[in-house]
Write a protein that holds these residues in place. Sequence first.
Motif, PDB file in Angstrom:
ATOM      1  N   UNK A 242      -4.751  -1.475  -9.344  1.00  0.00           N
ATOM      2  CA  UNK A 242      -5.687  -2.010 -10.271  1.00  0.00           C
ATOM      3  C   UNK A 242      -6.814  -2.274  -9.168  1.00  0.00           C
ATOM      4  N   UNK A 243      -8.239  -2.788  -9.618  1.00  0.00           N
ATOM      5  CA  UNK A 243      -9.160  -3.382  -8.472  1.00  0.00           C
ATOM      6  C   UNK A 243      -9.687  -4.558  -8.927  1.00  0.00           C
TER       7      UNK A 243
ATOM      8  N   UNK B 290       0.840  -1.296   0.128  1.00  0.00           N
ATOM      9  CA  UNK B 290      -0.015  -0.184   0.046  1.00  0.00           C
ATOM     10  C   UNK B 290       0.713   1.360  -0.021  1.00  0.00           C
ATOM     11  N   UNK B 291       2.123   1.237  -0.298  1.00  0.00           N
ATOM     12  CA  UNK B 291       2.764   2.434   0.009  1.00  0.00           C
ATOM     13  C   UNK B 291       3.757   2.769  -1.420  1.00  0.00           C
ATOM     14  N   UNK B 292       3.836   1.877  -2.140  1.00  0.00           N
ATOM     15  CA  UNK B 292       4.417   2.134  -3.665  1.00  0.00           C
ATOM     16  C   UNK B 292       3.656   2.421  -4.558  1.00  0.00           C
TER      17      UNK B 292
ATOM     18  N   UNK C  85      -1.847  -8.614   2.932  1.00  0.00           N
ATOM     19  CA  UNK C  85      -1.638  -8.252   1.490  1.00  0.00           C
ATOM     20  C   UNK C  85      -1.398  -7.031   0.937  1.00  0.00           C
ATOM     21  N   UNK C  86      -1.607  -5.942   1.880  1.00  0.00           N
ATOM     22  CA  UNK C  86      -1.282  -4.521   1.621  1.00  0.00           C
ATOM     23  C   UNK C  86      -2.271  -3.965   0.611  1.00  0.00           C
ATOM     24  N   UNK C  87      -3.443  -4.736   0.369  1.00  0.00           N
ATOM     25  CA  UNK C  87      -4.621  -4.432  -0.542  1.00  0.00           C
ATOM     26  C   UNK C  87      -5.525  -3.659   0.475  1.00  0.00           C
ATOM     27  N   UNK C  88      -6.471  -2.747  -0.253  1.00  0.00           N
ATOM     28  CA  UNK C  88      -7.528  -1.993   0.283  1.00  0.00           C
ATOM     29  C   UNK C  88      -8.743  -3.092  -0.076  1.00  0.00           C
ATOM     30  N   UNK C  89      -9.435  -3.439   0.831  1.00  0.00           N
ATOM     31  CA  UNK C  89     -10.667  -4.315   0.768  1.00  0.00           C
ATOM     32  C   UNK C  89     -11.946  -3.591   1.308  1.00  0.00           C
ATOM     33  N   UNK C  90     -12.811  -3.385   0.410  1.00  0.00           N
ATOM     34  CA  UNK C  90     -14.111  -2.740   0.695  1.00  0.00           C
ATOM     35  C   UNK C  90     -15.339  -3.887   0.736  1.00  0.00           C
TER      36      UNK C  90
ATOM     37  N   UNK D 117     -11.341  -5.130  -4.187  1.00  0.00           N
ATOM     38  CA  UNK D 117     -10.000  -5.331  -3.694  1.00  0.00           C
ATOM     39  C   UNK D 117      -9.052  -4.383  -4.351  1.00  0.00           C
ATOM     40  N   UNK D 118      -8.455  -3.319  -3.799  1.00  0.00           N
ATOM     41  CA  UNK D 118      -7.686  -2.500  -4.781  1.00  0.00           C
ATOM     42  C   UNK D 118      -6.110  -2.415  -4.293  1.00  0.00           C
ATOM     43  N   UNK D 119      -5.248  -2.441  -5.191  1.00  0.00           N
ATOM     44  CA  UNK D 119      -3.909  -2.348  -4.825  1.00  0.00           C
ATOM     45  C   UNK D 119      -3.258  -2.733  -5.888  1.00  0.00           C
ATOM     46  N   UNK D 120      -1.926  -3.045  -5.590  1.00  0.00           N
ATOM     47  CA  UNK D 120      -1.001  -3.534  -6.715  1.00  0.00           C
ATOM     48  C   UNK D 120      -1.289  -5.063  -7.265  1.00  0.00           C
ATOM     49  N   UNK D 121      -1.008  -5.567  -8.394  1.00  0.00           N
ATOM     50  CA  UNK D 121      -1.634  -6.814  -8.780  1.00  0.00           C
ATOM     51  C   UNK D 121      -0.896  -7.767  -7.615  1.00  0.00           C
ATOM     52  N   UNK D 122       0.197  -7.452  -7.145  1.00  0.00           N
ATOM     53  CA  UNK D 122       0.673  -8.839  -6.060  1.00  0.00           C
ATOM     54  C   UNK D 122      -0.250  -8.903  -5.209  1.00  0.00           C
ATOM     55  N   UNK D 123      -0.535  -7.494  -4.523  1.00  0.00           N
ATOM     56  CA  UNK D 123      -1.446  -7.431  -3.441  1.00  0.00           C
ATOM     57  C   UNK D 123      -2.768  -7.828  -3.514  1.00  0.00           C
TER      58      UNK D 123
END
Length: 318
Positions: free
Chosen positions: A241-242, A233-235, A270-275, A290-296
Amino acid sequence: MDSGVIEGGLNVTLTIRLLMHGKEVGSIIGKKGESVKKMREESGARINISEGNCPERIITLAGPTTAIFKAFSMIIEKLEEDISSSMSNSTATSKPPVTLRIVVPASQCGSLIGKGGCKIKEIRESTGAQVQVAGDMLPNSTERAITIAGTPLSIIECVKQICVVMLESPPKGVTIPYRPKPSGSPVIFAGGQAYAVQGQHAIPQPDLTKLHQLAMQQSPFPLAPSSQGFTAGMDASAQTGSHELTIPNDLIGCIIGRQGAKINEIRQMSGAQIKIANPVEGSSDRQVTITGSPASISLAEYLINARLSSEATGMAAN
């Protein structure tokens, strides 16, 4: 039980795992490790303490029974001392009991409870200690916590009796030991490795690396091998993407967990945002974004799916 049973019939090598809060562990370690060093020397037991940046720590005592119980009584005395010194500054009149948690394989809890609870009742009555076996296993393990409260003597006697039962009925199957999680440190994935960021250091996390690799294998996203890694979530340079998932209403609880504990853990790992969308009238499903980098995203998705499948297969075991 007379001590002869312990001294004579039980003098084997034993391991006892205690689960403690960081603060209690601090007083057992003592200034510059002096207190734990004294315990090791005087008892002859091996005393191992799990790494430090967790709210909970595991203290492992290993060695011959006589050495273990000596170390164990020294730990109890220390906890008793801490209670007494905190009492001297407080207005409370009644002294709280010493409370301790030991961790045992869930497969041994049945023998410990006994038919209709007869064994645990017998232990409670003969030792005078309060004993509670947790209904749920500790996170990501096949172990349960047993909470024991009482006077130092009743606790020591109680743990001796628990050890007798455990030696008589060894654990069945594979035991996955409980490992306390670090308290909310950010996670970075770099070069296929997971690292937890603690202060100025990045510490490799083999368990997370494994999860991350599993998520990558199952990933619906074509992922470019990345040298800079994906930061939780920092990079900003990792393209965000979502992704949307649909989860049945009756399973959403196992993803959210008690007071949101599970969903927070998934976000953290995961470092992802989950709503999670509010329930829609007439629909039996909930929308999860789920929003974040593909890996997260893929790691979050993997963790959610793992949670769902364990819920589906482990309704009884969970």
